[in-house]
Design a protein around this motif. Sequence first.
Motif, short mmCIF file in Angstrom:
data_model
loop_
_atom_site.label_atom_id
_atom_site.label_comp_id
_atom_site.label_asym_id
_atom_site.label_seq_id
_atom_site.Cartn_x
_atom_site.Cartn_y
_atom_site.Cartn_z
N HIS A 31 119.60 25.52 16.62
CA HIS A 31 119.06 24.50 15.52
C HIS A 31 119.72 23.56 15.11
N ASP A 32 120.98 24.06 14.42
CA ASP A 32 121.79 22.68 13.64
C ASP A 32 122.33 22.02 14.62
N VAL A 33 122.74 22.32 15.80
CA VAL A 33 123.09 21.37 17.04
C VAL A 33 122.10 20.27 17.02
N ILE A 34 120.57 20.53 17.26
CA ILE A 34 119.48 19.63 17.32
C ILE A 34 119.49 18.63 16.07
N TYR A 35 119.62 19.51 14.60
CA TYR A 35 119.32 18.88 13.48
C TYR A 35 120.43 17.84 13.33
N ASN A 36 121.86 18.04 13.80
CA ASN A 36 122.91 17.07 13.44
C ASN A 36 122.51 15.89 14.55
N ALA A 37 122.20 16.16 15.79
CA ALA A 37 122.13 15.05 16.88
C ALA A 37 121.19 14.02 16.18
N THR A 38 119.82 14.42 15.88
CA THR A 38 118.92 13.73 15.40
C THR A 38 119.24 12.79 14.34
N ARG A 39 120.03 13.34 13.42
CA ARG A 39 120.48 12.67 12.26
C ARG A 39 121.37 11.49 12.72
N ARG A 40 122.07 11.56 13.81
CA ARG A 40 123.20 10.33 14.14
C ARG A 40 122.59 9.35 14.92
N SER A 78 133.45 20.64 19.80
CA SER A 78 133.48 21.39 18.40
C SER A 78 134.57 22.76 18.66
N ALA A 79 135.59 22.73 17.91
CA ALA A 79 136.63 23.73 17.69
C ALA A 79 136.05 24.92 17.50
N ILE A 80 135.31 25.01 16.32
CA ILE A 80 134.59 26.19 16.05
C ILE A 80 132.92 25.82 16.79
N LEU A 81 132.56 26.80 17.57
CA LEU A 81 131.34 26.71 18.18
C LEU A 81 130.29 26.40 17.20
N TYR A 139 133.09 30.55 10.05
CA TYR A 139 132.88 29.17 9.89
C TYR A 139 133.59 28.46 8.64
N SER A 140 134.55 29.17 8.06
CA SER A 140 135.60 28.50 7.04
C SER A 140 136.79 28.77 7.52
N LEU A 141 137.17 28.85 8.82
CA LEU A 141 138.46 28.97 9.38
C LEU A 141 139.24 27.70 8.90
N ASN A 142 140.43 27.82 8.81
CA ASN A 142 141.39 26.71 8.53
C ASN A 142 141.82 26.22 10.04
N LYS A 143 141.29 25.06 10.51
CA LYS A 143 141.69 24.40 11.78
C LYS A 143 142.96 24.15 11.80
N ASN A 144 143.87 24.01 11.03
CA ASN A 144 145.17 23.56 10.90
C ASN A 144 146.18 24.57 11.03
N LYS A 145 145.54 25.95 10.84
CA LYS A 145 146.41 27.02 10.73
C LYS A 145 146.33 28.03 12.12
N ILE A 146 144.88 27.97 12.47
CA ILE A 146 144.52 29.00 13.57
C ILE A 146 145.06 28.45 14.92
N HIS A 205 134.80 33.37 22.10
CA HIS A 205 134.27 34.35 22.73
C HIS A 205 133.31 35.36 22.21
N GLN A 206 133.84 35.90 21.02
CA GLN A 206 132.89 36.74 20.44
C GLN A 206 131.56 36.19 20.28
N VAL A 207 131.63 34.86 19.76
CA VAL A 207 130.25 34.40 19.42
C VAL A 207 129.56 34.02 20.62
N ILE A 208 129.98 33.70 21.86
CA ILE A 208 129.16 33.79 23.16
C ILE A 208 128.81 35.17 23.53
#
Length: 788
Positions: free
Chosen positions: A513-522, A628-631, A687-694, A704-707
């Motif tokens: 759902h969030d993917v759809i909401y975000n795309a339609t806002r853009r 998206s780095a975080i799915l 969803y709060s991962l630090n993308k600069n450190k992981i 993969h766990q999310v998938i």
Amino acid sequence: MTGRLYTYFMPTRGYIAGKPVSRWEADSDNIDIEYKNLDHARPPTGACTECFAGRKGQVLRILLVTVIFFVGLILGYIIRRNIHEKLIMPKLNKHEGVQQDYDIKVSEQLRARVLHVDNYADNMKVITSEVMLSGMGNIIGKIEYVKKFWKYYKFDSVKIKQYSVQLSYPSYIFQSDNQVTIMNENKTIIFKSHNNVSNTQVIYQPFNAYAHSGDVLADLVYGHYGRQEDFDKLEKLGVALNGTIALIRYGRIHAANKVRHAEERGILGVILYCDPADYTDPDSYVDSAYWLQNWAIHLSQVRYSLVGDPTTPQYSAVDGVHHIADSNSSLPTIPVLPVSYSDAETLMAHMDGVTTPSNWVGGMNITYNTGPGYLEPRTSYKVRLKVTNELVRRDVHNIVASIRGKYEEDQYVIVGAHIDTWTQGAIDAGTGFSVIMDVARTFSDQIRLEGWRPRRSIIFAIWDASKFGHIGTFEWIQEYEKQLSGGVVAYINLDAAIRGNYSFFAQSSPSLHDVIYNATRRVDLWGSPVYDQWLQNIPDPESADKPWIQGLCGDSDHSPFIHHLGVPSMSPAFTYNIKKYPNLPTYPVYSTLEDTMDYFSKYIDHDYNYTMALTQIVTDMVLQLADSAILPLNITNYIPLLEQGSKNLKQYETDFQNAGITLAGSHLFSAVSDFTASVKWFAKSYYSLNKNKISEFDLHRLNHQVIELSRAFISETGLPGLPQYRNLLISPHPENLKEETIFPGIIAGILEGRKTGSWIVLKEHVTLLTIALQRGSDILTDDLLMGS
């Protein structure tokens, strides 16, 4: 970080490509070594025989060995580096940070290239130039047309996949082979149905695919929508159903479910039609030609089990496999034929029986009686239903192209649309085909012009034999099931993508759902974001602060992905006013000869504004999912779904008591609670991962766990009587392909218990769902490796 290297061969105009020859093959062709008489070989004339003699020779020998040694080191280093770069994922520093993430600038570049009207018009003409019936006509020619484009695009692979499958066709010899007639006691024909054949589209013939061939003569009854409750109502009114022919309206439930319900009641044959109350609006300001005309005939398939090719239900119908001789167990055993509502009106006029309930009355200018039979002086009249269909093995073809991902190559985002049609199919399948062609082109251009490459792999697919029960999709999934089941992030389905111009609309798995909401806002349309218009036109009845997203229905190409593999899926579109016309199953001329390019241009999208807007939306959706780095899968949306499912079960308290099951405090409800807690725990950190450190390695593991989470609900045995549906969380209702159902196996078990008195199926599916929920919790908590 060094990425993979790829070589592209791009033929230019007038160039005939030969077989690419590798450097190794080229070298080997130029080497000719002889080992004969090596020990006694004479040195060539003029050779230095004394160069290596004495002290001077010893020094030269040492120098030569040293040079050879260092040359070997250099060559070894170069070869090892090339192999490492091409074949081995570079080792990442533990705290290097993510290397690629969704970039709004890339999205803007992609979307800016899909605004050329001529592209959409040209692709629509390709589809609508002829009837694209699978296994007949020129579908392979259209597939080759796509291949010519995609071979020039910056794709890593383009493949045509062929499957030999069983399809169903009507008789093309005599119109009377598929016809409904009214006959008197002397067998004199009083009326015969009109086939609405086309002189220009000779392969068009009204029929219901996979209906049984037969010739039956019986009294006629009116079966409303053919639901179980409709037949129950008729029986309560004292209407005898056994041995009759039923006239049933399209709508509310899938045509195959109507036929199955009729067959289970002892009905000998079914006649299907579109009632004008559902497909027209005489009070509408829209030109009357927008609505379904009284001569139009709606085509559909009526298979009971959508397992791809009926003769290879357990595996893909590739070359050399065994095909079972009898596929009838998944097909109707009674004849079925569609007619226009003009013919339905004649058939139903003067029917005997009792007056139907008021909510059964349609839009034809007749009295809606139940039957069976006709009033005086027509009591001797009978209806004859003759159907001559043929089951034929034919080749069908998908075309599939891929772009390899840069960092998570083994994770895939798939976009698909079907190419086959019952008729000329401007809306279905022309609009979906037009959108996917431009989405594919702009991603290719992004690679060619910007040197970009997606984080995850992207696959574009055009499916054949969708109208026969998404056969092309199902066969491809069966062939690649092991790779797909663990690697597909999401599937985007483009089916009748521009069916109206009232509002954007989507069917989707909750996690998308969030993917759809975000795309339609853009994406803007008519000066404002599509999201804002969507929210205003179709708000969610449960939450007015967001637009409504419907659950996924069963009979389209997304079904094998979500219901068989557990892959989150969506089907975005622009639609008509579904609030004003809730009984309209889809756009009025769906699956009729009136679905033409002229109709689309006049009534739906003359300047392709809605088509271009949807293409931009889909483009951004693909980028979100691929880069998206975080799915961007929102797993917390499972929680309200489980809450609703649990709430629904409480209305079946009596059935559970009859089965000896206590819901309160049960293992099932405990598993729901544990799963909910695991989702919240995982989501908080993910969803709060630090993308600069992981590191990319650790991120890949979490992604993969999310998938894997959605796959936890897949049962290998499938739902009772419906092996194609293996998703224990969400699947079509056992009695209606068009209705998404939470906990479908449990619902099937309840229906089975009420029907037979046996509650074994219910007990089994309560257990299976409990285990699936526990499995999902284990995936999120990494229970296999965690300590006690």
